[in-house]
Write a protein that holds these residues in place. Structure first.
Motif, mmCIF file in Angstrom:
data_model
loop_
_atom_site.group_PDB
_atom_site.id
_atom_site.type_symbol
_atom_site.label_atom_id
_atom_site.label_comp_id
_atom_site.label_asym_id
_atom_site.label_seq_id
_atom_site.Cartn_x
_atom_site.Cartn_y
_atom_site.Cartn_z
ATOM 1 N N MET A 1 0.838 -1.199 0.000
ATOM 2 C CA MET A 1 0.000 0.000 0.000
ATOM 3 C C MET A 1 0.870 1.245 0.000
ATOM 4 N N LYS A 2 0.391 2.257 -0.687
ATOM 5 C CA LYS A 2 0.996 3.586 -0.639
ATOM 6 C C LYS A 2 -0.143 4.585 -0.446
ATOM 7 N N LYS A 3 0.031 5.495 0.510
ATOM 8 C CA LYS A 3 -0.997 6.487 0.797
ATOM 9 C C LYS A 3 -0.386 7.879 0.626
ATOM 10 N N ASP A 4 -0.980 8.675 -0.251
ATOM 11 C CA ASP A 4 -0.559 10.065 -0.468
ATOM 12 C C ASP A 4 -1.612 10.978 0.139
ATOM 13 N N ILE A 5 -1.162 11.909 0.964
ATOM 14 C CA ILE A 5 -2.061 12.839 1.642
ATOM 15 C C ILE A 5 -1.639 14.259 1.288
ATOM 16 N N SER A 6 -2.613 15.097 0.986
ATOM 17 C CA SER A 6 -2.327 16.522 0.811
ATOM 18 C C SER A 6 -3.402 17.312 1.556
ATOM 19 N N VAL A 7 -2.951 18.289 2.313
ATOM 20 C CA VAL A 7 -3.842 19.129 3.104
ATOM 21 C C VAL A 7 -3.705 20.559 2.593
ATOM 22 N N ASN A 8 -4.827 21.168 2.265
ATOM 23 C CA ASN A 8 -4.821 22.521 1.724
ATOM 24 C C ASN A 8 -5.073 23.540 2.836
ATOM 25 N N LEU A 9 -4.037 23.890 3.526
ATOM 26 C CA LEU A 9 -4.083 24.950 4.528
ATOM 27 C C LEU A 9 -3.501 26.199 3.865
ATOM 28 N N PRO A 10 -3.312 27.263 4.611
ATOM 29 C CA PRO A 10 -2.659 28.415 3.970
ATOM 30 C C PRO A 10 -1.348 28.035 3.288
ATOM 31 N N HIS A 11 -0.626 27.053 3.866
ATOM 32 C CA HIS A 11 0.576 26.509 3.232
ATOM 33 C C HIS A 11 0.328 25.016 3.035
ATOM 34 N N PRO A 12 0.251 24.550 1.793
ATOM 35 C CA PRO A 12 -0.073 23.133 1.536
ATOM 36 C C PRO A 12 0.918 22.187 2.217
ATOM 37 N N ILE A 13 0.404 21.096 2.742
ATOM 38 C CA ILE A 13 1.210 20.051 3.366
ATOM 39 C C ILE A 13 0.942 18.757 2.606
ATOM 40 N N ASN A 14 2.012 18.113 2.156
ATOM 41 C CA ASN A 14 1.900 16.851 1.432
ATOM 42 C C ASN A 14 2.686 15.782 2.178
ATOM 43 N N GLY A 15 2.208 14.556 2.127
ATOM 44 C CA GLY A 15 2.910 13.463 2.786
ATOM 45 C C GLY A 15 2.600 12.135 2.138
ATOM 46 N N THR A 16 3.482 11.178 2.386
ATOM 47 C CA THR A 16 3.333 9.835 1.836
ATOM 48 C C THR A 16 3.613 8.820 2.929
ATOM 49 N N GLU A 17 2.885 7.727 2.893
ATOM 50 C CA GLU A 17 3.168 6.579 3.751
ATOM 51 C C GLU A 17 3.158 5.332 2.887
ATOM 52 N N ARG A 18 4.044 4.397 3.220
ATOM 53 C CA ARG A 18 4.116 3.116 2.525
ATOM 54 C C ARG A 18 4.087 2.012 3.570
ATOM 55 N N ASP A 19 3.448 0.878 3.226
ATOM 56 C CA ASP A 19 3.360 -0.218 4.190
ATOM 57 C C ASP A 19 2.750 -1.446 3.512
ATOM 58 N N CYS A 20 2.636 -2.512 4.287
ATOM 59 C CA CYS A 20 1.872 -3.681 3.858
ATOM 60 C C CYS A 20 0.398 -3.284 3.912
ATOM 61 N N ALA A 21 -0.396 -3.807 3.012
ATOM 62 C CA ALA A 21 -1.838 -3.562 3.073
ATOM 63 C C ALA A 21 -2.400 -4.253 4.312
#
Length: 168
Positions: A70-90
């Motif tokens: 599994m790979k999870k990409d997260i992006s949060v739209n605050l005044p300054h965008p925050i992006n992140g990724t996580e990888r793991d076993c499903a």
């Protein structure tokens, strides 16, 4: 009785097929694992931050209770965008109790709740974030969101090798 001899290419091909089959049935799936934050110091878990992800062995883990990565990409739209990724076993392990001979026993099942590919969580506009989950089959396939066919490289190598040997 006549003994039959095999071409060296046939012996090598059979050896490689046995190794691929043996590898699939004996070893656990391997996935990359990394997180956006450090694990709690009480868990005794290795620090594998995605911000430092470099495809090294530090990030490779065995997944005995998964058939997918599994790979999870997260992006949060605050005044300054925050992006992140996580990888793991499903997450596919399902623990349950079963009554056997009058005693409750812990049982473990591997479920198949995910489809191969990527999907975006639709929160109906309730949040200012976006989360995309990608699931794939095959060792170390969670480097990107593209579905990955397991052992493609090995199959290509075997075909080229046999063509070269049989060409002579």
């Amino acid at each position: 009785m006549e003994l039959r001899t095999f071409q060296p290419s046939t012996v090598i091909f059979l050896f490689m097929i046995v190794n691929v089959i043996d590898y699939n049935f004996v070893s656990a799936l391997k996935c990359y694992k990394c997180t956006m934050t450090k694990p709690s110091p009480h868990t005794n878990e290795t620090v594998r931050l995605c911000a430092s992800f470099d495809y090294s062995d530090l990030y490779v883990i065995d997944c005995p209770y998964s058939t997918m990565c599994m790979k999870k990409d997260i992006s949060v739209n605050l005044p300054h965008p925050i992006n992140g990724t996580e990888r793991d076993c499903a997450l596919q392990r399902y623990d349950y109790q079963d009554l056997e001979n009058g005693k409750w026993r812990l049982k473990v099942a591997i479920e198949e709740p995910y489809d191969t590919g990527c999907s975006v969580i639709d929160d109906k506009g309730q949040r200012s974030s976006r989360t995309e989950f990608c699931y794939c089959r095959g060792d170390l396939c969670n480097t990107s969101c593209l579905p990955h066919a397991p052992h493609t490289g090995m199959i290509v190598f075997i075909c080229i090798f046999l063509l070269i040997l049989n060409y002579k």
